[in-house]
Design an enzyme around this catalytic site. Structure first.
Site, PDB file in Angstrom:
ATOM      1  CB  ILE A  13      14.622 -11.610   3.917  1.00 60.44           C
ATOM      2  CG1 ILE A  13      16.070 -11.125   4.007  1.00 60.44           C
ATOM      3  CG2 ILE A  13      13.719 -10.482   3.432  1.00 60.44           C
ATOM      4  CD1 ILE A  13      16.684 -10.718   2.671  1.00 60.44           C
ATOM      5  CB  SER A 117      20.072  -9.250  -5.840  1.00 55.37           C
ATOM      6  OG  SER A 117      21.287  -8.730  -5.346  1.00 55.37           O
ATOM      7  CE1 TYR A 142      20.949 -15.266  -5.434  1.00 53.93           C
ATOM      8  CE2 TYR A 142      22.372 -13.336  -5.306  1.00 53.93           C
ATOM      9  CZ  TYR A 142      21.221 -14.008  -4.924  1.00 53.93           C
ATOM     10  OH  TYR A 142      20.332 -13.420  -4.058  1.00 53.93           O
ATOM     11  CE  LYS A 146      17.591 -13.668  -6.056  1.00 53.70           C
ATOM     12  NZ  LYS A 146      16.278 -14.021  -5.480  1.00 53.70           N
ATOM     13  CB  ILE A 201      38.772  -6.109   7.603  1.00 55.18           C
ATOM     14  CG1 ILE A 201      37.806  -5.798   8.753  1.00 55.18           C
ATOM     15  CG2 ILE A 201      38.573  -5.139   6.448  1.00 55.18           C
ATOM     16  CD1 ILE A 201      38.037  -4.441   9.385  1.00 55.18           C
TER      17      ILE A 201
END
Length: 315
Positions: A13, A117, A142, A146, A201
Site C-alpha cells: 500500500i 484498520s 494487532y 491499531k 476455501i
C-alpha cells in the site's frame, strides 16, 4: 513543495501512496526496513532511507525538520504473529509510532496520516456496514495496536495541536501485494491461478469481506492530506473508513478471479479456521461527504488487473 515522509513506502500500500503523492507534486521520502517491502517498489523519484520506525535514526530523520506530513504505513501486520508474540507487535506498532511522533513533534511536522484498520478494529457483532462511531472490540493484539495507535494520535492532537487522520482500511487488494506468508486472499488466489493449483476455501466460503482497490486507497490518502483537520473531540472524529461498503463472499471472489484470469482451476473446501470473522464491510459515507472521496474501481476489473500483475511478476 510540501515534503512528506511515507513509512512503509516500499510495501504494497505504501508504495502506491508514495506514487500518488509524487503525481500530485509532493516531495517524497520513503522510510522502510525492507523486512516485507521491496526496494523495487519505491518510486524512482522518491528519496529512499532504509531504517526501522523504532530506531533513533528514524526519530532523528523527522526531528531534523523539513517534513510537513508524516504518512505512517509501516507496521507489523500479521494477525497470527500478533497472537503468538503480542509484545513484538506492540513494540513495532505502538512504540514505533510513538518514536515517530516524538520525532515529528521535534521537527515541526504538522499533519499525520495513519493507516489504521476497519477490518480488525470494530466489534464483529456490530451492524454492517460499520460506521466510524460503531463499537470497537478488537479480537487480536494487532487490532488492539491499531485502535491503541488512534488513541495516541488523538492525545497528540489535543496536547500538541498535531493534525491527525486515521484511515480505517477494509481489505485492500491490487498490484504489488505479496502472495506469500500472511497475504490477502486475492494475492493468494491469484498466485495459485498462475500455477493452476486449486483455490482453497475455508469453510463454506460464504464469509464476506469488503475489497477495496489499492489505487482507491492511495487516493484517499491524498484527499486526507491537505483537508481541514478534524476537531478531535472523540476517538472517531479523525477516523475515516476506506472501503466500498459492499460485502463479497469468498466464493464470489474466487469465481470473479477465475473469470478475470480466463483459466479454470478447481475449488477445494477445507475446514473453517477458528476465529475467522463471518462478515465485514465498511460504510464510507463520511469520507465521501467530507472529501468527496469514493472508490472508483469495479471489483471485477480490479481483480483482473491484479491477476495480470501477479502473472507478469511470476514470469
Amino acid at each position: 513543495m510540501t515534503a512528506v515522509l511515507v513509512t512503509g513506502g516500499a510495501g504494497f500500500i505504501g508504495s502506491h501512496v508514495a506514487d500518488a503523492y509524487l503525481a500530485a507534486g509532493y516531495e517524497v521520502t520513503v522510510l522502510d526496513n525492507l523486512s516485507s517491502g521491496r526496494r523495487e517498489n519505491v518510486p524512482a523519484r522518491a528519496r529512499f532511507v532504509e531504517g526501522d520506525v523504532g530506531s533513533a535514526a528514524a526519530r532523528e530523520l523527522l526531528a531534523a525538520g523539513g517534513f510537513t506530513v508524516l504518512n505512517h504505513h509501516a507496521a507489523q501486520m500479521d494477525v497470527r504473529v500478533s497472537v503468538a508474540d503480542p509484545a513484538f507487535d506492540a513494540r513495532t506498532n505502538l512504540l514505533g509510532l510513538l518514536n515517530l511522533l516524538e520525532g515529528a513533534r521535534a521537527g515541526g511536522v504538522t499533519r499525520v496520516v495513519f493507516a489504521s484498520s476497519g477490518g480488525v478494529g470494530y466489534d464483529d457483532r456490530g451492524t454492517l456496514p460499520h460506521v466510524e462511531t460503531g463499537p470497537k472490540l478488537p479480537l487480536s493484539p494487532y487490532g488492539v495496536s491499531k485502535i491503541g495507535s488512534e488513541y495516541y494520535l488523538a492525545a497528540y492532537a489535543r496536547l500538541y495541536g498535531l493534525a491527525v487522520v486515521a484511515l480505517r482500511y477494509a481489505n485492500v487488494y491490487g498490484p504489488r501485494q505479496n502472495p506469500h506468508g500472511e497475504a490477502g486472499v486475492v494475492a493468494i488466489f491469484g498466485k495459485r491461478l498462475t500455477t493452476g493449483e486449486p483455490l482453497v476455501i475455508y469453510g463454506d466460503g460464504e464469509q464476506t469481506r469488503d475489497y477495496v482497490y489499492v489505487e482507491d486507497v492511495a487516493a484517499a490518502n491524498l484527499a486526507a492530506t491537505p483537508a481541514a483537520a478534524p476537531v478531535v473531540d472523540c476517538l472517531d472524529a479523525p477516523a475515516f473508513n476506506v472501503g466500498t461498503g459492499r460485502e463479497t463472499s469468498v466464493n464470489e471472489l474466487a469465481h470473479l478471479l477465475i473469470a478475470g484470469a480466463g483459466r479454470a482451476v478447481p475449488l477445494r473446501h477445507e475446514a473453517a479456521r477458528p476465529g475467522e470473522l463471518a462478515r465485514s464491510a465498511l460504510n464510507c459515507a463520511k469520507a465521501a461527504s467530507t472529501w468527496g472521496w469514493r472508490p472508483g474501481m469495479d471489483l471485477a476489473e480490479g481483480l483482473k488487473r491484479t491477476y495480470d500483475w501477479i502473472r507478469e511478476a511470476a514470469a
